[in-house]
Enzyme design. Structure first.
Site, PDB file in Angstrom:
ATOM      1  N   ASP A  34       0.823  -1.221   0.000  1.00 44.72           N
ATOM      2  CA  ASP A  34       0.000   0.000   0.000  1.00 44.72           C
ATOM      3  C   ASP A  34       0.855   1.267   0.000  1.00 44.72           C
ATOM      4  O   ASP A  34       0.346   2.380   0.100  1.00 44.72           O
ATOM      5  CB  ASP A  34      -0.950   0.012   1.206  1.00 44.72           C
ATOM      6  CG  ASP A  34      -0.194  -0.037   2.533  1.00 44.72           C
ATOM      7  OD1 ASP A  34       1.051  -0.011   2.518  1.00 44.72           O
ATOM      8  OD2 ASP A  34      -0.851  -0.101   3.591  1.00 44.72           O
ATOM      9  N   GLY A  35       2.182   1.109  -0.088  1.00 46.56           N
ATOM     10  CA  GLY A  35       3.067   2.274  -0.167  1.00 46.56           C
ATOM     11  C   GLY A  35       3.636   2.716   1.170  1.00 46.56           C
ATOM     12  O   GLY A  35       4.517   3.575   1.234  1.00 46.56           O
ATOM     13  N   LYS A 185      16.748  39.257 -11.290  1.00 45.15           N
ATOM     14  CA  LYS A 185      15.742  38.291 -11.757  1.00 45.15           C
ATOM     15  C   LYS A 185      14.342  38.685 -11.267  1.00 45.15           C
ATOM     16  O   LYS A 185      14.187  39.124 -10.132  1.00 45.15           O
ATOM     17  CB  LYS A 185      16.115  36.906 -11.192  1.00 45.15           C
ATOM     18  CG  LYS A 185      15.062  35.842 -11.350  1.00 45.15           C
ATOM     19  CD  LYS A 185      15.562  34.489 -10.845  1.00 45.15           C
ATOM     20  CE  LYS A 185      14.976  34.108  -9.512  1.00 45.15           C
ATOM     21  NZ  LYS A 185      15.349  32.763  -9.058  1.00 45.15           N
ATOM     22  N   SER A 215      15.681  24.043  -9.644  1.00 43.27           N
ATOM     23  CA  SER A 215      14.462  23.238  -9.597  1.00 43.27           C
ATOM     24  C   SER A 215      13.986  22.955 -11.022  1.00 43.27           C
ATOM     25  O   SER A 215      14.365  21.949 -11.620  1.00 43.27           O
ATOM     26  CB  SER A 215      13.407  24.000  -8.779  1.00 43.27           C
ATOM     27  OG  SER A 215      12.228  23.259  -8.716  1.00 43.27           O
ATOM     28  N   GLY A 217      14.901  24.718 -13.529  1.00 47.15           N
ATOM     29  CA  GLY A 217      15.988  25.154 -14.409  1.00 47.15           C
ATOM     30  C   GLY A 217      15.710  26.507 -15.065  1.00 47.15           C
ATOM     31  O   GLY A 217      16.581  27.073 -15.722  1.00 47.15           O
TER      32      GLY A 217
HETATM   33  C1  R5P Z   1      15.126  31.021  -5.604  1.00 49.09           C
HETATM   34  O1  R5P Z   1      15.248  32.141  -5.119  1.00 49.09           O
HETATM   35  C2  R5P Z   1      16.220  30.011  -5.567  1.00 49.09           C
HETATM   36  O2  R5P Z   1      17.405  30.567  -5.084  1.00 49.09           O
HETATM   37  C3  R5P Z   1      16.457  29.436  -6.948  1.00 49.09           C
HETATM   38  O3  R5P Z   1      16.917  30.453  -7.796  1.00 49.09           O
HETATM   39  C4  R5P Z   1      15.215  28.828  -7.504  1.00 49.09           C
HETATM   40  O4  R5P Z   1      14.645  27.934  -6.590  1.00 49.09           O
HETATM   41  C5  R5P Z   1      15.504  28.121  -8.808  1.00 49.09           C
HETATM   42  O5  R5P Z   1      14.311  27.595  -9.311  1.00 49.09           O
HETATM   43  P1  R5P Z   1      14.170  27.241 -10.839  1.00 49.09           P
HETATM   44  O6  R5P Z   1      15.276  26.304 -11.210  1.00 49.09           O
HETATM   45  O7  R5P Z   1      12.814  26.594 -10.929  1.00 49.09           O
HETATM   46  O8  R5P Z   1      14.206  28.522 -11.603  1.00 49.09           O
END
Ligand code: R5P
Length: 282
Positions: A34-35, A185, A215, A217
């Site tokens: 069941d995990g 950013k 995450s 990218g």
């Molecule tokens: C956010 O402030 C973190 O420092 C990373 O820049 C962020 O988590 C990267 O996420 P992703 O790869 O989805 O752009």
């Protein structure tokens, strides 16, 4: 003292055991049909001091960690140090909207109840450890390991993709002995970011972008595209925690000239070990 690891961080636990000349005990972990998670430490007794190395991401690993702590205690572990190389939910560090769970705090509260010392690595916001009141809690930095790795690599500019990672780039830049700076950013959505056109002189330079987490990218891809527009000779991306969600690894490999992460999360690019940083504080 022994090192105990589950299924999430075996390379790092093994590295640490070699560095510290300690035996690494691998917990037996399996899933019921069941995990649900089953954990057993196949020993008669354990040492009084145990160092557990286990991530809390994804959620399954957190449950595994709680069970490892319980199993270790049942075999005589009195002092349990818990190393969480990648602490899941570290980015949910405030209630961004009313009614949201404060996930990072919930995770810390539950960990604090079971262990005697907590060590994390490059938390997105290290200040969250101030919530841990009952046990010593320390956040270690991966910058020295990243700096050592790129020392003689020909990198001549280290950049953070945003202001939040500026200190990280500064530390790595100083360790390598080259210039550092940061880009600007704006996050548009969970996977999309915009990098403001920059005045940074990247022409013909080998640029290293450093971030705590990759995450989807999106951040690194946007930053790399901007650096290529500025005439960078090559762009290397390095992070502490390589989550590489979905097809991020493939997309990043097509965009950057090189991609490396530390071994807080295991993947084909986790080439930088943070074992030395951990060994120093244990
Ligand atoms: C956010 O402030 C973190 O420092 C990373 O820049 C962020 O988590 C990267 O996420 P992703 O790869 O989805 O752009």
């Amino acid at each position: 003292m022994k090192i105990l690891c589950g299924t999430s961080s075996q390379h790092l636990a093994n590295d640490l055991s070699i560095k510290m000349n300690l035996e690494c005990v691998y917990a037996y972990v399996r899933r019921f049909p069941d995990g649900e998670c089953y954990v057993r430490i196949e020993r008669e007794r354990l040492d009084k001091e145990i160092v557990i190395v286990q991530n809390t991401h994804p959620d399954n690993n957190f449950v595994e960690l709680l069970f490892m702590i319980d199993a270790a205690r049942s075999l005589g572990a009195e002092k349990v140090t818990c190393i969480v190389p990648y602490f899941g939910y570290s980015r949910q560090d405030k209630r961004f909207n009313p009614g949201e769970a404060l996930s990072a705090q919930v995770m810390l509260r539950h960990l604090e109840m079971g262990v005697d010392r907590l060590i994390t690595i490059d938390l997105h916001k290290p200040e969250i450890l101030d919530w841990v009141k009952g046990i010593p809690a320390t956040d270690l930095h991966a910058e020295p390991a990243i700096g050592r790795f790129f020392k003689e690599s020909g990198v001549n500019l280290v950049l953070a993709p945003d202001k939040g990672a500026a200190e990280r780039a500064e530390e790595v830049g100083r360790l390598i002995g080259v210039e550092f700076d940061h880009l600007v950013k704006t996050r548009l959505s969970g996977s999309e970011v915009k990098i403001t056109p920059s005045q940074i002189d990247a022409k013909n330079k080998s640029v290293l972008i450093v971030d705590d987490i990759i995450s989807t990218g999106g951040t690194i891809i946007a930053a790399t595209n901007e650096l290529k527009r500025l005439g960078a000779k090559s762009v290397i991306a390095a992070c502490t925690h390589g989550l590489f969600i979905g097809g991020a690894l493939d997309k990043l490999k097509m965009t950057c000239d090189r991609l490396v992460s530390t071994n807080t999360l295991e993947s084909e690019v986790s080439k930088i070990s943070v074992a030395e940083e951990i060994a120093k504080v244990i």
